[in-house]
Motif scaffolding. Structure first.
Motif, PDB file in Angstrom:
ATOM      1  N   ILE A   1       0.840  -1.195   0.000  1.00  0.00           N
ATOM      2  CA  ILE A   1       0.000   0.000   0.000  1.00  0.00           C
ATOM      3  C   ILE A   1       0.879   1.250   0.000  1.00  0.00           C
ATOM      4  CG2 ILE A   1      -1.967  -1.136   1.098  1.00  0.00           C
ATOM      5  CD1 ILE A   1      -1.264   0.290   3.684  1.00  0.00           C
ATOM      6  N   VAL A   2       0.342   2.317  -0.569  1.00  0.00           N
ATOM      7  CA  VAL A   2       1.075   3.570  -0.724  1.00  0.00           C
ATOM      8  C   VAL A   2       0.519   4.600   0.251  1.00  0.00           C
ATOM      9  CG1 VAL A   2       1.644   5.432  -2.324  1.00  0.00           C
ATOM     10  CG2 VAL A   2       1.530   3.074  -3.149  1.00  0.00           C
ATOM     11  N   LEU A   3       1.404   5.198   1.037  1.00  0.00           N
ATOM     12  CA  LEU A   3       1.025   6.250   1.976  1.00  0.00           C
ATOM     13  C   LEU A   3       1.789   7.520   1.597  1.00  0.00           C
ATOM     14  CD1 LEU A   3       1.283   4.206   5.304  1.00  0.00           C
ATOM     15  CD2 LEU A   3      -0.789   4.750   4.023  1.00  0.00           C
ATOM     16  N   PRO A   4       1.107   8.524   1.031  1.00  0.00           N
ATOM     17  CA  PRO A   4       1.799   9.769   0.682  1.00  0.00           C
ATOM     18  C   PRO A   4       2.504  10.344   1.909  1.00  0.00           C
ATOM     19  CG  PRO A   4      -0.432   9.755  -0.181  1.00  0.00           C
ATOM     20  CD  PRO A   4      -0.322   8.567   0.724  1.00  0.00           C
ATOM     21  N   THR A   5       3.761  10.719   1.732  1.00  0.00           N
ATOM     22  CA  THR A   5       4.583  11.138   2.858  1.00  0.00           C
ATOM     23  C   THR A   5       5.432  12.346   2.510  1.00  0.00           C
ATOM     24  OG1 THR A   5       4.736   8.835   3.595  1.00  0.00           O
ATOM     25  CG2 THR A   5       6.378  10.344   4.457  1.00  0.00           C
ATOM     26  N   PRO A   6       5.343  13.424   3.323  1.00  0.00           N
ATOM     27  CA  PRO A   6       6.290  14.528   3.131  1.00  0.00           C
ATOM     28  C   PRO A   6       7.709  14.012   3.401  1.00  0.00           C
ATOM     29  CG  PRO A   6       4.538  15.131   4.669  1.00  0.00           C
ATOM     30  CD  PRO A   6       4.417  13.671   4.405  1.00  0.00           C
ATOM     31  N   THR A   7       8.664  14.425   2.605  1.00  0.00           N
ATOM     32  CA  THR A   7      10.034  13.924   2.773  1.00  0.00           C
ATOM     33  C   THR A   7      10.721  14.520   3.988  1.00  0.00           C
ATOM     34  OG1 THR A   7      10.805  15.598   1.231  1.00  0.00           O
ATOM     35  CG2 THR A   7      10.385  13.401   0.332  1.00  0.00           C
ATOM     36  N   ASN A   8      10.297  15.693   4.419  1.00  0.00           N
ATOM     37  CA  ASN A   8      10.918  16.366   5.550  1.00  0.00           C
ATOM     38  C   ASN A   8      10.297  15.853   6.855  1.00  0.00           C
ATOM     39  OD1 ASN A   8      11.331  18.338   7.649  1.00  0.00           O
ATOM     40  ND2 ASN A   8      12.045  19.756   6.058  1.00  0.00           N
ATOM     41  N   ARG A   9      11.149  15.299   7.731  1.00  0.00           N
ATOM     42  CA  ARG A   9      10.671  14.742   9.009  1.00  0.00           C
ATOM     43  C   ARG A   9      10.023  15.813   9.877  1.00  0.00           C
ATOM     44  NH1 ARG A   9      11.210  12.536  14.014  1.00  0.00           N
ATOM     45  NH2 ARG A   9      11.293  10.292  14.152  1.00  0.00           N
ATOM     46  N   ASP A  10      10.574  17.041   9.872  1.00  0.00           N
ATOM     47  CA  ASP A  10      10.001  18.126  10.670  1.00  0.00           C
ATOM     48  C   ASP A  10       8.583  18.445  10.206  1.00  0.00           C
ATOM     49  OD1 ASP A  10      12.263  18.374  12.244  1.00  0.00           O
ATOM     50  OD2 ASP A  10      13.148  19.949  10.987  1.00  0.00           O
TER      51      ASP A  10
ATOM     52  N   ILE B   1       2.696  18.233  11.122  1.00  0.00           N
ATOM     53  CA  ILE B   1       1.373  17.756  10.702  1.00  0.00           C
ATOM     54  C   ILE B   1       0.787  16.833  11.773  1.00  0.00           C
ATOM     55  CG2 ILE B   1       0.132  16.339   9.011  1.00  0.00           C
ATOM     56  CD1 ILE B   1       2.141  17.465   6.897  1.00  0.00           C
ATOM     57  N   ALA B   2       1.604  15.907  12.278  1.00  0.00           N
ATOM     58  CA  ALA B   2       1.140  14.978  13.319  1.00  0.00           C
ATOM     59  C   ALA B   2       0.697  15.749  14.558  1.00  0.00           C
ATOM     60  CB  ALA B   2       2.237  13.984  13.670  1.00  0.00           C
ATOM     61  N   HIS B   3       1.473  16.745  14.960  1.00  0.00           N
ATOM     62  CA  HIS B   3       1.138  17.549  16.141  1.00  0.00           C
ATOM     63  C   HIS B   3      -0.165  18.313  15.910  1.00  0.00           C
ATOM     64  CE1 HIS B   3       1.653  19.823  19.783  1.00  0.00           C
ATOM     65  NE2 HIS B   3       1.506  20.950  19.099  1.00  0.00           N
ATOM     66  N   CYS B   4      -0.318  18.910  14.750  1.00  0.00           N
ATOM     67  CA  CYS B   4      -1.526  19.662  14.414  1.00  0.00           C
ATOM     68  C   CYS B   4      -2.754  18.752  14.464  1.00  0.00           C
ATOM     69  CB  CYS B   4      -1.375  20.287  13.030  1.00  0.00           C
ATOM     70  SG  CYS B   4      -2.825  21.211  12.488  1.00  0.00           S
ATOM     71  N   LEU B   5      -2.657  17.582  13.857  1.00  0.00           N
ATOM     72  CA  LEU B   5      -3.780  16.645  13.852  1.00  0.00           C
ATOM     73  C   LEU B   5      -4.106  16.154  15.262  1.00  0.00           C
ATOM     74  CD1 LEU B   5      -3.007  14.634  10.594  1.00  0.00           C
ATOM     75  CD2 LEU B   5      -4.735  16.413  10.921  1.00  0.00           C
ATOM     76  N   SER B   6      -3.072  15.900  16.070  1.00  0.00           N
ATOM     77  CA  SER B   6      -3.293  15.475  17.459  1.00  0.00           C
ATOM     78  C   SER B   6      -4.003  16.568  18.239  1.00  0.00           C
ATOM     79  CB  SER B   6      -1.967  15.155  18.155  1.00  0.00           C
ATOM     80  OG  SER B   6      -1.320  14.105  17.525  1.00  0.00           O
ATOM     81  N   SER B   7      -3.591  17.817  18.027  1.00  0.00           N
ATOM     82  CA  SER B   7      -4.230  18.940  18.710  1.00  0.00           C
ATOM     83  C   SER B   7      -5.695  19.047  18.314  1.00  0.00           C
ATOM     84  CB  SER B   7      -3.510  20.252  18.389  1.00  0.00           C
ATOM     85  OG  SER B   7      -2.198  20.221  18.880  1.00  0.00           O
ATOM     86  N   LEU B   8      -5.971  18.871  17.016  1.00  0.00           N
ATOM     87  CA  LEU B   8      -7.360  18.922  16.549  1.00  0.00           C
ATOM     88  C   LEU B   8      -8.191  17.791  17.150  1.00  0.00           C
ATOM     89  CD1 LEU B   8      -6.876  19.886  12.795  1.00  0.00           C
ATOM     90  CD2 LEU B   8      -7.886  21.289  14.590  1.00  0.00           C
ATOM     91  N   ASP B   9      -7.609  16.594  17.231  1.00  0.00           N
ATOM     92  CA  ASP B   9      -8.311  15.469  17.851  1.00  0.00           C
ATOM     93  C   ASP B   9      -8.640  15.775  19.306  1.00  0.00           C
ATOM     94  OD1 ASP B   9      -8.385  13.885  15.598  1.00  0.00           O
ATOM     95  OD2 ASP B   9      -6.588  12.735  16.133  1.00  0.00           O
ATOM     96  N   GLU B  10      -7.699  16.425  19.994  1.00  0.00           N
ATOM     97  CA  GLU B  10      -7.904  16.802  21.392  1.00  0.00           C
ATOM     98  C   GLU B  10      -9.060  17.794  21.518  1.00  0.00           C
ATOM     99  OE1 GLU B  10      -4.882  18.667  24.449  1.00  0.00           O
ATOM    100  OE2 GLU B  10      -3.963  16.981  23.377  1.00  0.00           O
ATOM    101  N   VAL B  11      -9.074  18.811  20.656  1.00  0.00           N
ATOM    102  CA  VAL B  11     -10.142  19.822  20.674  1.00  0.00           C
ATOM    103  C   VAL B  11     -11.493  19.169  20.375  1.00  0.00           C
ATOM    104  CG1 VAL B  11     -11.056  21.851  19.467  1.00  0.00           C
ATOM    105  CG2 VAL B  11      -8.647  21.772  20.119  1.00  0.00           C
TER     106      VAL B  11
END
Length: 185
Positions: free
Chosen positions: A136-145, A150-160
């Protein structure tokens, strides 16, 4: 996926770990909680040793995830998962939490659907090979930062969203109380 993650195949052997399973829509739960007892039996030593932060794919179909579900182990420090699951961890240059959004939205299921030629077997497991799963293919930004942001933003939204859901539930309870006062039995 095969380029992003490594499969985990290390057996539990004689280690004493909590046998767990995946409950669709919930995540990892102990077998004792899900089934009322440990169902691993003699198969326990063949279970896969999983550590916090690693993932497993349960090939069992459900209403929420007809092509199987993927969860990241967060509930336990380490545990034993059935060897019928495909377990994996993302390579160091990738942020594992970034991929949770894909798995929660069944992004993998839409791709795995093309490999399913028939319904679930009598044990409820889908006939999906490891090679098919890891293709399976998962689109991924090449930059780890960028992945981390993105992960932090999505986690924050899930929290809200979670907090808002609690507020809505509290308001519903308050409304119910007011309605009972307004219209006593």
């Amino acid at each position: 996926m095969g380029e992003l993650a490594s499969r985990i195949t290390g057996r539990v052997g004689s280690k004493k770990l909590i046998p767990i399973s995946i409950s669709s829509g919930v995540g990892f739960v102990s077998q004792a909680e899900k089934f009322g007892r440990d169902i691993s039996g003699k198969q326990y030593e063949k279970y896969i040793a999983l550590e916090r932060g690693q993932f497993s794919y349960n090939k069992g179909n459900s209403k929420t995830f007809p092509q199987g579900s993927i969860y990241q182990l967060q509930e336990f420090e380490d545990a034993a998962v059935p060897n019928a699951f495909y377990s994996f961890e993302f390579k160091k240059k990738y942020v594992p939490e970034f991929y949770n959004g894909y798995f929660e939205k069944n992004f993998h299921g839409h791709q795995l659907a093309r490999f399913i030629t028939s319904g679930a077997r009598s044990d409820g497991l889908l006939n999906i090979s490891a090679a098919d799963f890891f293709s399976i293919v998962l689109p991924t930004p090449t930059n780890r930062d960028e992945q981390q942001k993105i992960a932090h933003c999505l986690s924050s939204l899930d929290e809200v969203i979670g907090l808002q859901a609690k507020k809505v539930q509290a308001l519903k309870q308050h409304k119910k109380g007011l309605m009972q006062q307004l219209f006593p039995a």
